[in-house]
Design a protein around this motif. Sequence first.
Motif, mmCIF file in Angstrom:
data_model
loop_
_atom_site.group_PDB
_atom_site.id
_atom_site.type_symbol
_atom_site.label_atom_id
_atom_site.label_comp_id
_atom_site.label_asym_id
_atom_site.label_seq_id
_atom_site.Cartn_x
_atom_site.Cartn_y
_atom_site.Cartn_z
ATOM 1 N N GLY A 363 0.781 -1.224 0.000
ATOM 2 C CA GLY A 363 0.000 0.000 0.000
ATOM 3 C C GLY A 363 0.808 1.267 0.000
ATOM 4 N N ASP A 364 1.859 1.326 -0.830
ATOM 5 C CA ASP A 364 2.588 2.583 -1.017
ATOM 6 C C ASP A 364 2.933 2.768 -2.501
ATOM 7 N N LEU A 365 1.951 2.463 -3.327
ATOM 8 C CA LEU A 365 2.076 2.577 -4.781
ATOM 9 C C LEU A 365 2.294 4.038 -5.170
ATOM 10 N N TRP A 366 3.142 4.282 -6.174
ATOM 11 C CA TRP A 366 3.445 5.641 -6.649
ATOM 12 C C TRP A 366 3.323 5.690 -8.163
ATOM 13 N N SER A 367 2.896 6.837 -8.675
ATOM 14 C CA SER A 367 2.825 7.014 -10.120
ATOM 15 C C SER A 367 3.082 8.468 -10.493
ATOM 16 N N ASP A 368 3.712 8.657 -11.652
ATOM 17 C CA ASP A 368 3.828 9.989 -12.245
ATOM 18 C C ASP A 368 2.900 10.138 -13.444
ATOM 19 N N GLY A 369 2.023 9.174 -13.640
ATOM 20 C CA GLY A 369 1.099 9.196 -14.757
ATOM 21 C C GLY A 369 1.538 8.352 -15.930
#
Length: 695
Positions: A363-369
């Motif tokens: 539960g620490d997913l990251w995205s820049d798109g």
Amino acid sequence: MSSTPHLPYGTWPSPITVEAVGDASGSTSWPCGAGDENWWCASDPATATVRLLRNAPGHEEPVPVLAPGISVRNRSLGYGGKPYWVRAAEAASDSHLLVFTDHRDQRLYRAEVSRLGNAVEDGFPASVPLTPADPPDRETCWADPVAGPDGTEVWCVRETTRAVTGPHDADPAVRTTREIVAVPLSGAAADDPGALRVVARSHDFLCGHRISPDGRRLAWIGWDHPHMPWDSSELMIADLRDGIAGEPVRLLGGSHDATEVSVSQAAWAGPDTLYAMADPDGWWNLHRIDLATDRPTSTAIANVLPRQEDCAGAIWRVGASWFAVTPYGVVLPHGNGAQRLSRWSPEDGVLTELADGWSSFQGDLWSDGERILVRAADPARGSALLSVPLAPGSGPALRTRPKSDDPLASWKPLPERRTVYDAQGRPVHFILHRPTHPTASAPQGELPPLLVQVHGGPTSAAGVTADLEYSFFTSRGFTVADVDYGGSTGYGRAYRDRLRGQWGVVDVDDCVTVARALADEGLADPARTAVRGGSAGGWTTLACLVHTDVFCAGTVLYPISDPARWRAEQTHDFESRYVDTLVGTLPQDRARFDIVSPAANADRIKAPLVMLQGADDFICRPDQATCIVDNLAERGVWHRFLLFAGEGHGFRRADSVRRSLLAEVALYREVLGARIAPDVPLHADAPLGGHTDGP
């Protein structure tokens, strides 16, 4: 050709040593990207610090971002929140902008970090404080920094705890406040607290603050005592004027009309559109919220991806993130137990799997798109930090580091997801780790000793990989069963709610159900079945020894033993009312407390046990352990007690992990026979008798 040796279970020789387990006891968290660079936090068992590391394609070997001694973590909620934010270098710049919290003083700092490959060899960036030092009567921590609307600030959750001044305010709930605060990146607030600006207040607890793309609105999640966020939490929204939130409005969640709804996360899809994970239908599902353009209220709320499976988890840390809104759709994990990572299309509702072969996502997913960074795991593949491109046709999910050969692979089991059913026909989920060895086997007809592992939380879940600590035992001929007892996350609200008011009953029954099912299946020796766990798992371990005769021994780490004292001023603010949900309220439910409490029934513990406790633990204080140990000592029950100076709730030092395992081996030799794990040397500092001593 040499024949395969037949050796009794529990006596197989193994190259997995206590030193190897201690050295590998660290963990990774909080992935983030900066251009093509991958950043993440990694705990270092050698120094008991958390290092901020990074790598990139062509520079796969991780390198530290900050100087040794800096520990990038904070004490938010007691378990820590997201401790850093990075703004990637622009085309004309050679440096990324980093903001982070240093555990040594809990202050917020900034640093200019050269692009990977441009950094001066053996050089580290200078750190400049952004927040003031605490006065003697106050402790402040900062969590989850996000960019402010104009790029000159970061907005964080500030948690402030006043010192105790007398019996009237010993309870941390009356001394602790949380606010969303703007911190200038200029450093003006380092010496001038007046340069800080409170943006929003609403609840006892705050998290997940996110600013709308046009900078007009702020959304966040809040909850109040006595609720826990997985039971009842609210999604709030407010208009922003001159950098300050107006009157907040509840959009979703909370306790209303005799129902409870939990909101785990929210993210903006546009100036007037939010997505949120909430469970009004019993599962954390994706909801779309359409907002009025001229006021902070909703015009429509819809479950856009109704599934009888969870797509998020419980909030234990400020900044947790299970989904990301991207130009290509919403990326999220979903599943009951086993998961898939998929992209959901708002246009046609299609789910497209993005990480084939992986079955667990943190539960620490990251995205820049354009890409996703997520910690993933699978029994067959182990664990890895994945970089997942999002544009159609852009390629598969890739490990950010190439998988290296594992010389211990032959000694590690392939974990198996299993489900058994209790006497009422209810499912009990667990992960089975079988005895595994490349050459050794047991004599025909012999059954292996069983270790029933109880996870903490109790709102947590078992892992799916071949944990090296478990492999330490399975490679020597033990079976390990990691139980997702009622109360665990990942199986919907009804499964979580089984534990409400039944702590010390349902969790114990489920552990017994798993132990008996494995014995009935011929996979474990019922006469050689032990139980082990830490924190809430330590509670269940003690309760198993008090209320059943199924377990011959127990290994207990930093436990809760007396729920009547594990509340209010006896623990930290976040969990200071948790027993209200798990057991009941005092004084009206005193009889229930007395029935389930291991401390109140310690005289019933007959099985030997090892008790392992951090001296600096403020979540489960040492007296929760010593009251049990003192009782055992008075009655002459075999036990071992180690109190580790400098350790808190969960052991960070490799040597603490090593000594804990040695004490556990001493326990099993006492109970299961002197031949258990004969290749593990018990040094003079790990005696076999019933001792109480420190590290």
